[in-house]
Write a protein that holds these residues in place. Structure first.
Motif, PDB file in Angstrom:
ATOM      1  N   UNK A 138      -4.462   5.694   9.470  1.00 59.80           N
ATOM      2  CA  UNK A 138      -5.101   4.908   8.403  1.00 59.80           C
ATOM      3  C   UNK A 138      -4.468   3.521   8.338  1.00 59.80           C
ATOM      4  N   UNK A 139      -3.153   3.440   8.423  1.00 61.82           N
ATOM      5  CA  UNK A 139      -2.482   2.131   8.446  1.00 61.82           C
ATOM      6  C   UNK A 139      -3.008   1.297   9.603  1.00 61.82           C
ATOM      7  N   UNK A 140      -3.077   1.897  10.797  1.00 58.31           N
ATOM      8  CA  UNK A 140      -3.567   1.158  11.954  1.00 58.31           C
ATOM      9  C   UNK A 140      -5.009   0.699  11.755  1.00 58.31           C
ATOM     10  N   UNK A 141      -5.826   1.565  11.223  1.00 59.09           N
ATOM     11  CA  UNK A 141      -7.223   1.206  10.982  1.00 59.09           C
ATOM     12  C   UNK A 141      -7.323   0.019  10.033  1.00 59.09           C
ATOM     13  N   UNK A 142      -6.560   0.047   8.956  1.00 61.51           N
ATOM     14  CA  UNK A 142      -6.596  -1.067   8.000  1.00 61.51           C
ATOM     15  C   UNK A 142      -6.085  -2.350   8.643  1.00 61.51           C
ATOM     16  N   UNK A 179       0.858  -1.179   0.000  1.00 62.54           N
ATOM     17  CA  UNK A 179       0.000   0.000   0.000  1.00 62.54           C
ATOM     18  C   UNK A 179       0.896   1.231   0.000  1.00 62.54           C
ATOM     19  N   UNK A 180       0.670   2.095  -0.969  1.00 61.53           N
ATOM     20  CA  UNK A 180       1.480   3.303  -1.134  1.00 61.53           C
ATOM     21  C   UNK A 180       0.645   4.513  -0.719  1.00 61.53           C
ATOM     22  N   UNK A 181       1.004   5.140   0.410  1.00 57.85           N
ATOM     23  CA  UNK A 181       0.211   6.259   0.919  1.00 57.85           C
ATOM     24  C   UNK A 181       0.472   7.552   0.164  1.00 57.85           C
ATOM     25  N   UNK A 182      -0.361   8.531   0.438  1.00 54.85           N
ATOM     26  CA  UNK A 182      -0.196   9.844  -0.183  1.00 54.85           C
ATOM     27  C   UNK A 182       0.678  10.765   0.666  1.00 54.85           C
ATOM     28  N   UNK A 183       1.044  10.348   1.864  1.00 54.67           N
ATOM     29  CA  UNK A 183       1.850  11.166   2.772  1.00 54.67           C
ATOM     30  C   UNK A 183       3.342  11.022   2.455  1.00 54.67           C
ATOM     31  N   UNK A 184       4.048  12.126   2.488  1.00 54.40           N
ATOM     32  CA  UNK A 184       5.493  12.080   2.314  1.00 54.40           C
ATOM     33  C   UNK A 184       6.140  11.535   3.579  1.00 54.40           C
TER      34      UNK A 184
END
Length: 74
Positions: A55-59, A24-29
């Protein structure tokens, strides 16, 4: 797998499905891609940058409810 795909699409995150893992590639730098292994362990450094960290934790906690992933934070 479909759950993670739908969440990523909704958030504008990139996703790459491999034979033994999902990336999973996030939009955050400064946040590493999250690798969820089919078997074994994965790791992602978020530097506590929000909203990607949460978001990572939620997923991960959502997937862990199905018993396929264990989650821990340090």
């Amino acid at each position: 797998m479909r759950f993670i795909e739908r969440v990523c699409m909704g958030l504008g995150y990139g996703i790459e499905i491999q034979e033994n893992a999902v990336l999973i590639f996030p939009s955050c730098e400064a946040v590493e891609p999250l690798r969820v292994e089919r078997k074994g362990e994965g790791f992602a450094k978020t530097n506590l940058i929000e909203p990607c960290h949460s978001v990572y934790l939620l997923m991960l906690y959502s997937v862990s409810s199905f018993g396929s992933v264990s989650v821990w934070e340090d």
